[in-house]
Motif scaffolding. Structure first.
Motif, PDB file in Angstrom:
ATOM      1  N   UNK A  76      38.712  31.333  43.486  1.00 17.69           N
ATOM      2  CA  UNK A  76      39.124  32.289  42.991  1.00 17.69           C
ATOM      3  C   UNK A  76      40.495  32.666  43.421  1.00 17.69           C
ATOM      4  N   UNK A  77      41.603  32.051  43.165  1.00 19.88           N
ATOM      5  CA  UNK A  77      42.856  32.079  43.492  1.00 19.88           C
ATOM      6  C   UNK A  77      43.554  32.616  42.116  1.00 19.88           C
ATOM      7  N   UNK A  78      45.015  32.933  42.550  1.00 19.57           N
ATOM      8  CA  UNK A  78      45.647  33.260  41.247  1.00 19.57           C
ATOM      9  C   UNK A  78      44.933  34.690  40.463  1.00 19.57           C
ATOM     10  N   UNK A  79      44.292  35.678  41.233  1.00 23.60           N
ATOM     11  CA  UNK A  79      43.631  36.568  40.610  1.00 23.60           C
ATOM     12  C   UNK A  79      44.448  37.508  39.808  1.00 23.60           C
ATOM     13  N   UNK A  80      45.696  37.658  40.270  1.00 21.81           N
ATOM     14  CA  UNK A  80      46.729  38.570  39.381  1.00 21.81           C
ATOM     15  C   UNK A  80      46.888  38.048  37.968  1.00 21.81           C
ATOM     16  N   UNK A  81      46.452  36.616  37.524  1.00 18.54           N
ATOM     17  CA  UNK A  81      46.691  36.217  36.340  1.00 18.54           C
ATOM     18  C   UNK A  81      45.199  35.792  35.682  1.00 18.54           C
ATOM     19  N   UNK A  82      44.260  36.023  36.488  1.00 20.31           N
ATOM     20  CA  UNK A  82      43.083  35.470  35.865  1.00 20.31           C
ATOM     21  C   UNK A  82      42.189  36.589  36.009  1.00 20.31           C
ATOM     22  N   UNK A  83      41.531  36.787  37.098  1.00 20.87           N
ATOM     23  CA  UNK A  83      40.615  37.817  37.337  1.00 20.87           C
ATOM     24  C   UNK A  83      40.867  39.176  37.098  1.00 20.87           C
ATOM     25  N   UNK A  84      41.995  39.682  37.890  1.00 18.01           N
ATOM     26  CA  UNK A  84      42.450  41.057  37.612  1.00 18.01           C
ATOM     27  C   UNK A  84      42.719  41.503  36.165  1.00 18.01           C
ATOM     28  N   UNK A  85      43.304  40.620  35.493  1.00 17.53           N
ATOM     29  CA  UNK A  85      43.462  41.240  33.803  1.00 17.53           C
ATOM     30  C   UNK A  85      42.131  41.641  33.322  1.00 17.53           C
TER      31      UNK A  85
ATOM     32  N   UNK B  52      39.498  42.321  34.794  1.00 17.55           N
ATOM     33  CA  UNK B  52      38.833  43.580  35.212  1.00 17.55           C
ATOM     34  C   UNK B  52      39.500  44.944  34.748  1.00 17.55           C
ATOM     35  N   UNK B  53      40.897  44.619  34.831  1.00 15.20           N
ATOM     36  CA  UNK B  53      41.503  45.788  34.275  1.00 15.20           C
ATOM     37  C   UNK B  53      41.079  46.194  32.670  1.00 15.20           C
ATOM     38  N   UNK B  54      40.781  45.285  31.748  1.00 18.31           N
ATOM     39  CA  UNK B  54      40.612  45.339  30.629  1.00 18.31           C
ATOM     40  C   UNK B  54      38.920  45.806  30.381  1.00 18.31           C
ATOM     41  N   UNK B  55      38.104  45.387  31.341  1.00 20.22           N
ATOM     42  CA  UNK B  55      36.557  46.112  31.343  1.00 20.22           C
ATOM     43  C   UNK B  55      36.660  47.472  31.825  1.00 20.22           C
ATOM     44  N   UNK B  56      37.672  47.940  33.002  1.00 25.42           N
ATOM     45  CA  UNK B  56      37.453  49.196  33.388  1.00 25.42           C
ATOM     46  C   UNK B  56      38.125  50.042  32.177  1.00 25.42           C
ATOM     47  N   UNK B  57      39.023  49.525  31.197  1.00 27.01           N
ATOM     48  CA  UNK B  57      39.505  50.195  30.276  1.00 27.01           C
ATOM     49  C   UNK B  57      38.663  50.463  29.139  1.00 27.01           C
ATOM     50  N   UNK B  58      37.589  49.543  28.934  1.00 25.65           N
ATOM     51  CA  UNK B  58      36.434  49.671  27.870  1.00 25.65           C
ATOM     52  C   UNK B  58      35.554  50.765  28.465  1.00 25.65           C
ATOM     53  N   UNK B  59      35.368  50.745  29.834  1.00 22.93           N
ATOM     54  CA  UNK B  59      34.407  51.665  30.246  1.00 22.93           C
ATOM     55  C   UNK B  59      34.879  53.101  30.364  1.00 22.93           C
ATOM     56  N   UNK B  60      36.168  53.094  30.480  1.00 23.45           N
ATOM     57  CA  UNK B  60      36.733  54.607  30.205  1.00 23.45           C
ATOM     58  C   UNK B  60      36.709  55.024  28.903  1.00 23.45           C
ATOM     59  N   UNK B  61      36.993  53.942  27.867  1.00 23.30           N
ATOM     60  CA  UNK B  61      36.793  54.436  26.874  1.00 23.30           C
ATOM     61  C   UNK B  61      35.522  54.709  26.205  1.00 23.30           C
ATOM     62  N   UNK B  62      34.502  54.270  26.699  1.00 22.88           N
ATOM     63  CA  UNK B  62      33.157  54.464  26.505  1.00 22.88           C
ATOM     64  C   UNK B  62      32.881  55.919  26.967  1.00 22.88           C
ATOM     65  N   UNK B  63      33.426  56.208  28.103  1.00 23.23           N
ATOM     66  CA  UNK B  63      33.254  57.567  28.731  1.00 23.23           C
ATOM     67  C   UNK B  63      33.862  58.672  27.834  1.00 23.23           C
ATOM     68  N   UNK B  64      35.018  58.360  27.190  1.00 22.76           N
ATOM     69  CA  UNK B  64      35.728  59.309  26.493  1.00 22.76           C
ATOM     70  C   UNK B  64      34.913  59.572  25.222  1.00 22.76           C
TER      71      UNK B  64
END
Length: 411
Positions: free
Chosen positions: A292-301, A303-315
């Motif tokens: 899992x290299x280059x996480x800034x261009x692969x996994x991290x985006x 994760x950020x999208x999923x966290x945004x979805x979770x925050x939206x679901x909480x709201x």
């Protein structure tokens, strides 16, 4: 919970209702609404589907079988002869991918959240169905009561028509009085026509839940009394909130799945190769691991999208809670208003109308009032009694919808 439990007693209930000349009680219509309804059957099947899928969510992927010829020469004296050179072999092997444990647990979490979401949607569908069925029965019950009352009032007023005709013929009453009596009769007849339409509409609504051609509401109406504090206490377990919680849980499970992608996955393979008998056969065992290299261009985006979805679901969950509370308070205010209006008409207006009718009747008997005054008073009393039944229906209907929408689903 197995939502198909109600299917068996439904057949017995239907047979009993057929024997009772197509009559149905309030609790019976709610029992039928919980039973064999297509929307609930569809929801139960979706729950079963999600549960079946969840059982295999954390299983390993299917292994792969590989077969072929390795290192076969294609030029020179040994071209296309698998038995001439040492590296050449006919190989067959099997390989297995092994996702990391966090990914497998996250997949199971996502599948479990889908089960809870399907269950919450099923509970929501049942609650809506119960509220609609209960209020439809209340409308039919009061349409029947108002129709009986209007018909009795019409028969009572028609009894005065011969008296009025005789009075006109004898000259003791003006001809216009017979027209006034007819006008009052038309007012009651118009009310009967409107009530018959309401009854047919309620029967059509009830026919959605129970296959009766002309259902008749049997038994007493449910109470218009509510326990406001108990209803408020049960708001947090309302299907609307449970559905929002399930959607938030699915979004949070998506976050866990996205984070699991930052952990390496593994793989193992075993290969058996047949070679020239002079060299002997060979076995190869290999392992692999993802990087899992280059996480800034692969996994991290992701994760950020999923966290945004979770925050939206909480709201959205908080927004649904506020909307539910606001709707509850508005419905509660409507219920209070209908109860007060019903009580005011029953306790204050009705005695006045009855006194007026009695006084006009006594005055007519004493020769101090005209027949049209008696007819007008009785017609006004009948229309007021119909209005009181309408107000009572509004209060009971509001109470039923509050109980079945916000409170305990079983009355």
């Amino acid at each position: 919970m197995d939502w198909r439990i109600g299917w068996v007693p439904f057949s017995a209930l239907l047979a009993a209702q057929t024997a009772q000349a197509q009559s149905v009680g309030y609790e019976e219509i709610l029992a039928v609404a919980r039973g064999e309804q297509p929307v609930l059957e569809a929801g139960a099947l979706r729950v079963q589907s999600r549960r079946e899928a969840a059982e295999a969510a954390d299983e390993l992927p299917d292994p792969r079988v590989r077969a072929g010829i390795m290192n076969l020469p294609v030029t020179g004296p040994a071209a296309f002869d698998p038995d001439r050179q040492l590296p050449t072999q006919i190989a067959i092997g099997i390989e297995q991918e092994i996702p990391n444990l966090a990914r497998r647990r996250a997949r199971f979490g996502v599948a479990s959240s889908e089960v809870r979401l399907a269950e919450a949607r099923l509970g929501m569908a049942e609650r809506i169905l119960l509220a609609d069925a209960g209020t439809a029965w209340v409308r039919l019950h009061y349409a029947q009561a108002r129709l009986d009352l209007a018909q009795a009032a019409l028969d009572d007023l028609r009894a005065f028509v011969p008296v009025a005709n005789s009075a006109v013929a004898s000259g003791s009453a003006r001809p216009a009085e017979s027209l006034a009596i007819r006008r009052e009769l038309l007012g009651i007849e118009d009310a009967i026509t409107a009530i018959e339409a309401e009854r047919e509409t309620a029967q059509a609504q009830i026919s959605r839940y129970i296959p009766l051609a002309d259902p008749v509401a049997l038994g007493a109406a449910p109470s218009a009394v509510l326990d406001e504090e108990q209803l408020r206490f049960e708001l947090e377990s309302n299907p609307e909130i449970l559905l929002a919680d399930a959607e938030r849980g699915r979004a949070e499970a998506g976050v866990a799945l996205a984070r699991a992608e930052k952990r390496p996955d593994f793989g193992v393979s075993v290969t058996y190769g047949r070679r020239n008998p002079d060299f002997g056969d060979a076995v190869s065992i290999m392992g692999s691991i993802t990087l899992p290299i280059f996480t800034d261009r692969r996994q991290n985006p992701r994760i950020a999208a999923a966290e945004a979805e979770a925050a939206a679901a909480s709201a959205e969950r908080e927004d649904r809670r506020r909307a539910l509370v606001a709707g509850f308070e508005a419905d509660l205010a409507t219920w209070r208003s209908t109860v007060r209006q019903w009580g005011r008409a029953r306790d204050e207006l009705l005695p006045l109308a009855r006194d007026r009718a009695d006084l006009d009747t006594a005055s007519f008997a004493a020769g101090r009032a005209d027949l049209v005054d008696v007819i007008t008073a009785k017609s006004a009393l009948a229309l007021l009694e119909l209005e009181i039944l309408e107000r009572e229906q509004a209060a009971v209907e509001a109470a039923v919808r509050l109980r079945l929408t916000y409170g305990e689903s079983r009355p």
